[in-house]
Design a protein around this motif. Structure first.
Motif, PDB file in Angstrom:
ATOM      1  N   LYS A 108       0.809  -1.224   0.000  1.00  0.00           N
ATOM      2  CA  LYS A 108       0.000   0.000   0.000  1.00  0.00           C
ATOM      3  C   LYS A 108       0.843   1.275   0.000  1.00  0.00           C
ATOM      4  CE  LYS A 108      -0.650  -0.163   5.031  1.00  0.00           C
ATOM      5  NZ  LYS A 108      -1.670  -0.273   6.108  1.00  0.00           N
ATOM      6  N   ASP A 109       2.011   1.240   0.652  1.00  0.00           N
ATOM      7  CA  ASP A 109       2.847   2.445   0.693  1.00  0.00           C
ATOM      8  C   ASP A 109       3.678   2.625  -0.569  1.00  0.00           C
ATOM      9  OD1 ASP A 109       4.329   0.192   1.263  1.00  0.00           O
ATOM     10  OD2 ASP A 109       5.710   1.228   2.619  1.00  0.00           O
ATOM     11  N   LYS A 110       3.592   1.676  -1.514  1.00  0.00           N
ATOM     12  CA  LYS A 110       4.360   1.761  -2.752  1.00  0.00           C
ATOM     13  C   LYS A 110       3.460   1.859  -3.975  1.00  0.00           C
ATOM     14  CE  LYS A 110       8.162  -0.948  -0.776  1.00  0.00           C
ATOM     15  NZ  LYS A 110       8.981  -2.168  -0.903  1.00  0.00           N
ATOM     16  N   MET A 111       2.137   1.881  -3.748  1.00  0.00           N
ATOM     17  CA  MET A 111       1.192   1.916  -4.869  1.00  0.00           C
ATOM     18  C   MET A 111       0.797   3.358  -5.156  1.00  0.00           C
ATOM     19  SD  MET A 111       0.788  -1.274  -5.707  1.00  0.00           S
ATOM     20  CE  MET A 111      -0.740  -1.447  -6.601  1.00  0.00           C
ATOM     21  N   ASP A 112       1.041   3.818  -6.374  1.00  0.00           N
ATOM     22  CA  ASP A 112       0.663   5.178  -6.761  1.00  0.00           C
ATOM     23  C   ASP A 112      -0.818   5.242  -7.125  1.00  0.00           C
ATOM     24  OD1 ASP A 112       3.284   6.069  -6.470  1.00  0.00           O
ATOM     25  OD2 ASP A 112       3.789   5.330  -8.479  1.00  0.00           O
ATOM     26  N   ASP A 113      -1.308   4.156  -7.668  1.00  0.00           N
ATOM     27  CA  ASP A 113      -2.685   4.168  -8.160  1.00  0.00           C
ATOM     28  C   ASP A 113      -3.250   2.770  -8.040  1.00  0.00           C
ATOM     29  OD1 ASP A 113      -4.280   4.605 -11.412  1.00  0.00           O
ATOM     30  OD2 ASP A 113      -5.074   4.830  -9.382  1.00  0.00           O
ATOM     31  N   LEU A 268     -15.100  14.296 -17.700  1.00  0.00           N
ATOM     32  CA  LEU A 268     -15.054  14.328 -16.244  1.00  0.00           C
ATOM     33  C   LEU A 268     -13.714  13.787 -15.760  1.00  0.00           C
ATOM     34  CD1 LEU A 268     -18.593  12.765 -15.698  1.00  0.00           C
ATOM     35  CD2 LEU A 268     -18.028  15.190 -15.596  1.00  0.00           C
ATOM     36  N   ASN A 269     -13.125  14.467 -14.790  1.00  0.00           N
ATOM     37  CA  ASN A 269     -11.819  14.037 -14.300  1.00  0.00           C
ATOM     38  C   ASN A 269     -11.645  14.551 -12.876  1.00  0.00           C
ATOM     39  OD1 ASN A 269      -9.162  13.335 -13.880  1.00  0.00           O
ATOM     40  ND2 ASN A 269      -8.474  13.971 -15.900  1.00  0.00           N
ATOM     41  N   MET A 270     -11.853  13.669 -11.911  1.00  0.00           N
ATOM     42  CA  MET A 270     -11.811  14.096 -10.511  1.00  0.00           C
ATOM     43  C   MET A 270     -10.997  13.100  -9.689  1.00  0.00           C
ATOM     44  SD  MET A 270     -15.047  14.875  -8.032  1.00  0.00           S
ATOM     45  CE  MET A 270     -14.863  15.780  -6.494  1.00  0.00           C
ATOM     46  N   ASP A 271     -10.188  13.617  -8.749  1.00  0.00           N
ATOM     47  CA  ASP A 271      -9.366  12.760  -7.895  1.00  0.00           C
ATOM     48  C   ASP A 271      -9.762  12.832  -6.419  1.00  0.00           C
ATOM     49  OD1 ASP A 271      -7.689  11.747  -9.945  1.00  0.00           O
ATOM     50  OD2 ASP A 271      -6.601  13.650  -9.963  1.00  0.00           O
ATOM     51  N   TYR A 272     -10.475  13.892  -6.028  1.00  0.00           N
ATOM     52  CA  TYR A 272     -10.814  14.063  -4.618  1.00  0.00           C
ATOM     53  C   TYR A 272     -12.170  14.765  -4.497  1.00  0.00           C
ATOM     54  CZ  TYR A 272     -10.513  15.386   0.288  1.00  0.00           C
ATOM     55  OH  TYR A 272     -10.769  15.518   1.625  1.00  0.00           O
ATOM     56  N   CYS A 326     -15.619   4.873 -11.995  1.00  0.00           N
ATOM     57  CA  CYS A 326     -15.369   5.326 -10.621  1.00  0.00           C
ATOM     58  C   CYS A 326     -14.830   4.155  -9.803  1.00  0.00           C
ATOM     59  CB  CYS A 326     -16.658   5.869  -9.998  1.00  0.00           C
ATOM     60  SG  CYS A 326     -16.423   6.542  -8.341  1.00  0.00           S
ATOM     61  N   PRO A 327     -13.503   4.105  -9.564  1.00  0.00           N
ATOM     62  CA  PRO A 327     -12.918   3.012  -8.770  1.00  0.00           C
ATOM     63  C   PRO A 327     -13.445   2.969  -7.337  1.00  0.00           C
ATOM     64  CG  PRO A 327     -11.218   4.220  -9.965  1.00  0.00           C
ATOM     65  CD  PRO A 327     -12.478   5.019 -10.076  1.00  0.00           C
ATOM     66  N   ASP A 328     -13.968   4.098  -6.854  1.00  0.00           N
ATOM     67  CA  ASP A 328     -14.413   4.164  -5.467  1.00  0.00           C
ATOM     68  C   ASP A 328     -15.888   3.806  -5.293  1.00  0.00           C
ATOM     69  OD1 ASP A 328     -11.889   5.021  -4.657  1.00  0.00           O
ATOM     70  OD2 ASP A 328     -12.361   7.103  -5.121  1.00  0.00           O
ATOM     71  N   LEU A 329     -16.531   3.323  -6.342  1.00  0.00           N
ATOM     72  CA  LEU A 329     -17.940   2.940  -6.225  1.00  0.00           C
ATOM     73  C   LEU A 329     -18.108   1.884  -5.138  1.00  0.00           C
ATOM     74  CD1 LEU A 329     -19.388   2.600  -9.841  1.00  0.00           C
ATOM     75  CD2 LEU A 329     -20.139   4.171  -8.062  1.00  0.00           C
ATOM     76  N   ASP A 349     -24.308  14.037  -7.378  1.00  0.00           N
ATOM     77  CA  ASP A 349     -24.329  15.502  -7.305  1.00  0.00           C
ATOM     78  C   ASP A 349     -23.156  16.112  -8.070  1.00  0.00           C
ATOM     79  OD1 ASP A 349     -26.602  15.406  -5.770  1.00  0.00           O
ATOM     80  OD2 ASP A 349     -25.579  15.728  -3.861  1.00  0.00           O
ATOM     81  N   TYR A 350     -22.004  15.467  -7.990  1.00  0.00           N
ATOM     82  CA  TYR A 350     -20.831  15.966  -8.715  1.00  0.00           C
ATOM     83  C   TYR A 350     -21.078  15.946 -10.223  1.00  0.00           C
ATOM     84  CZ  TYR A 350     -16.339  15.679 -11.113  1.00  0.00           C
ATOM     85  OH  TYR A 350     -15.303  15.867 -11.994  1.00  0.00           O
ATOM     86  N   ILE A 351     -21.628  14.855 -10.715  1.00  0.00           N
ATOM     87  CA  ILE A 351     -21.897  14.739 -12.153  1.00  0.00           C
ATOM     88  C   ILE A 351     -22.883  15.814 -12.589  1.00  0.00           C
ATOM     89  CG2 ILE A 351     -22.897  13.245 -13.934  1.00  0.00           C
ATOM     90  CD1 ILE A 351     -21.815  10.851 -12.294  1.00  0.00           C
ATOM     91  N   THR A 352     -23.933  16.021 -11.788  1.00  0.00           N
ATOM     92  CA  THR A 352     -24.922  17.058 -12.109  1.00  0.00           C
ATOM     93  C   THR A 352     -24.261  18.431 -12.174  1.00  0.00           C
ATOM     94  OG1 THR A 352     -26.673  15.801 -11.014  1.00  0.00           O
ATOM     95  CG2 THR A 352     -27.076  18.145 -11.363  1.00  0.00           C
ATOM     96  N   ARG A 353     -23.408  18.720 -11.197  1.00  0.00           N
ATOM     97  CA  ARG A 353     -22.751  20.032 -11.138  1.00  0.00           C
ATOM     98  C   ARG A 353     -21.844  20.253 -12.340  1.00  0.00           C
ATOM     99  NH1 ARG A 353     -20.465  19.272  -6.772  1.00  0.00           N
ATOM    100  NH2 ARG A 353     -18.254  19.157  -7.311  1.00  0.00           N
TER     101      ARG A 353
END
Length: 615
Positions: A108-113, A268-272, A326-329, A349-353
């Motif tokens: 986990k401490d060596k994984m960028d993505d 769409l491109n969001m990280d946080y 969305c990997p976080d689904l 909500d993010y997609i709508t915005r």
């Protein structure tokens, strides 16, 4: 070596449930097996990057699916990390222990993505939904001995020496008789395209039974080089600045089989606070009455999950086409359904915005293009305003109305130009209401086009937000808007009586107006409230008939020669009767469709008039 044992399952009943009920669609088995194969390659690639492994094969890292209808097998092969005996015991024999989770925890401490696909450790067992027997033939990158794991779908397995000589794993499915449909090469290829078209490792599908034709004498043999069935780096995974318009259009054509160019798109491109990538396309409607559901494909780490999931995609945006990853689904164990409604709502909500922001940007920075698109995107926006209050509030000032003068105005601009600041006149059918449009233009008045089926509901939505504004169809009770000064009402009573007798309609309402037109002798005005009530009843399947007389008014233009003739004593009663009936039918035709009986009478009178010209 030879070893036998029992699968470690906490409940004796869980295995049949996994085999038969964990997944709603049995074709998902191929998605799960290929996902595991991709993970094996991604893990090996990561270990090579970290210097903990070396790729001695020097060949393309890939997944190969070989379907053999004659043998009744599907083999999914990879040249990834492989499995040791200890790993088989830990990740295969102990159901629901995820190798992906264990790998991520260790590094986990060596994984960028986090690009590892599997998270639950149950996907492998979906293979038993379609198989009588499943085998794992594997050789670990650690140069342990090759292993062959065999299980017939019960709780027992056998582990013997395998046959692989190079690093990687073969999953061998001995397909059951009732699942032989999956042995069709074309059928299986389409399923793999559906679920795996964006997986991050090249996937090849091979038909083991395909026979290459023998070359004729003197001909050079043609070698059929298979092509990967997927895109390992689909367009939505790139930065918007890296993508050209042509690439966006090609991606649209390829993934949605629509050769009409999209109007525009949103990348769409969001990280946080969550990771999400995707492209949403606004398609061009084929006609003004089209309002069909589009297709938005939902992915989780480049693995297809489902289409048009209403929890993630705001309902009004289901009219669009696109891809969202969305990997976080928060998916459940079968990667088929969502969990954690609060988190999913944030994604929605993010997609709508982002959609609203794109539309506002177009309206402000590319107003001419926005006006050009408006007729096509209006149904999407109006539906969104009706369904989503936050979207409605953001986009309100950018809602346009096309006028009968071909201008595009927002509501405030229209009211500013209108003499009556509290009314919006609209046209729902430019052909049927052409007489009224011409009258409005002759009188220097303006109206807007609202021809789409959604507009009836949208009008009510706008009136609720603007209590001082009333929308009125162009043929409604316009309270003298078309009149030029006060009309002479002195003969209104006699004309009303004349029409009541001629039409045999005791309850008909007649109004004399001083219209600024020499071409319109009569017209029908329809009560806005009565017509809306009737349309609502029709929409809900309630029985309706023609509008009652109290909701209709026959307007007579005192400036027209025919109306003046009705007050002339020199014109005989028979001719007046004929004129009254004809004027009424002409007014009706300009407003609505005549009944079959009324149309027949109208045609007969026309014949009578034409015969009179020849006598």
């Amino acid at each position: 070596m030879s070893k036998q044992g029992n699968l470690s399952i906490h409940s004796e009943n869980i295995f049949p449930i996994i085999k038969k009920w964990l997944y709603s669609d049995h074709d998902i088995f191929i998605r799960e097996i290929i996902s595991n194969a991709c993970d094996a390659i991604l893990k090996f690639r990561k270990l090579c990057d970290l210097g903990e492994a070396t790729d001695t094969l020097n060949e393309e890292l890939k997944v190969t699916v070989t379907v053999d209808k004659e043998a009744g097998t599907i083999v999914v092969s990879d040249n990834g990390i492989g499995l040791t005996e200890e790993e088989i015991e830990k990740y295969i024999n102990q159901i629901a222990f995820s190798g992906a989770e264990d790998f991520l925890s260790k590094y986990k401490d060596k994984m960028d993505d986090d690009q590892i696909i599997g998270h639950f450790g149950l996907g492998f067992y979906s293979s038993f939904m379609v198989s009588d027997q499943v085998q794992i033939n594997t050789l670990s990158y650690q140069d342990a001995q090759p292993l062959l794991w065999t299980c017939d779908g019960g709780t027992e397995y056998e582990l013997t020496e395998g046959t692989r000589t190079t690093r990687g794993t073969d999953i061998i499915l001995h397909v059951s008789e009732e699942s032989r449909e999956f042995l069709g090469f074309y059928h299986l290829s389409k399923i793999i395209e559906k679920y795996c078209s964006f997986m991050p490792v090249p996937i090849y599908v091979i038909d083991a039974n395909k026979v290459e034709p023998e070359p004729k004498e003197g001909e050079t043999p043609v070698i059929d080089v298979p092509k990967a069935i997927n895109e390992v780096a689909p367009l939505y995974t790139l930065q918007p600045s890296e993508c050209s318009d042509e690439q966006y259009k090609e991606f649209y054509r390829k993934n949605f089989n629509d050769f009409n160019e999209p109007l525009f798109w949103i990348h769409l491109n969001m990280d946080y606070p969550f990771r999400l990538k995707g492209i949403l396309y606004f398609p061009k409607l084929q006609n003004e009455f089209e309002l069909t559901e589009g297709k938005i494909k939902l992915y989780n780490n480049q693995v297809f999950v489902a289409e048009n999931i209403k929890e993630v995609i705001p309902e009004f945006l289901l009219l669009l086409k696109g891809v969202i990853d969305c990997p976080d689904l928060p998916l459940n164990v079968s990667r088929s359904f969502l969990q954690n409604d609060g988190f999913v709502k944030k994604i929605s909500d993010y997609i709508t915005r982002k959609v609203a922001d794109k539309l506002i940007s177009l309206s402000k920075k590319e107003s001419e293009a926005y006006k050009k698109f408006w007729d096509d995107i209006a149904p999407f926006i109006k539906y969104g305003c009706i369904r989503d209050e936050k979207f409605s509030a953001k986009i309100y000032d950018h809602i346009l109305f096309k006028t009968i003068d071909d201008e595009y105005l927002n509501l405030g601009e229209y009211l500013e130009k209108n003499a009556q600041k509290d009314r919006v006149y609209y046209v729902s059918d430019k052909v049927q209401q052409s007489q009224y449009i011409n009258l409005f233009k002759d009188n220097g008045l303006n109206a807007v086009y609202l021809p789409h089926p959604i507009d009836a509901t949208f009008i009510s939505h706008l009136e609720a937000k603007n209590e001082d504004v009333k929308f009125m169809r162009i043929d409604s009770d316009i309270s003298g808007a078309l009149a030029e000064g006060e009309a002479d009402k002195s003969n209104e009573e006699s004309l009303t009586s004349l029409f009541k007798v001629a039409l045999n309609k005791e309850d008909i309402k007649v109004s004399i107006e001083n219209l600024n037109s020499d071409n319109t002798p009569s017209m029908i005005l329809v009560s806005e409230e009565g017509r809306r009530m009737q349309e609502m009843m029709k929409m809900y399947g309630m029985p309706t008939s023609n509008l009652p007389a109290q909701d209709m008014t026959l307007v007579l233009n005192q400036n027209h020669k025919l109306i003046k003739a009705l007050s002339d004593d020199a014109v005989n009663a028979t001719t007046k009767d004929l004129i009254c009936r004809h004027l009424y039918d002409l007014a009706l035709i300009a407003n609505q469709t005549l009944s079959p009986e009324a149309m027949q009478q109208f045609l007969s009178r026309n014949h009578e008039l034409l015969l009179g010209l020849t006598s």
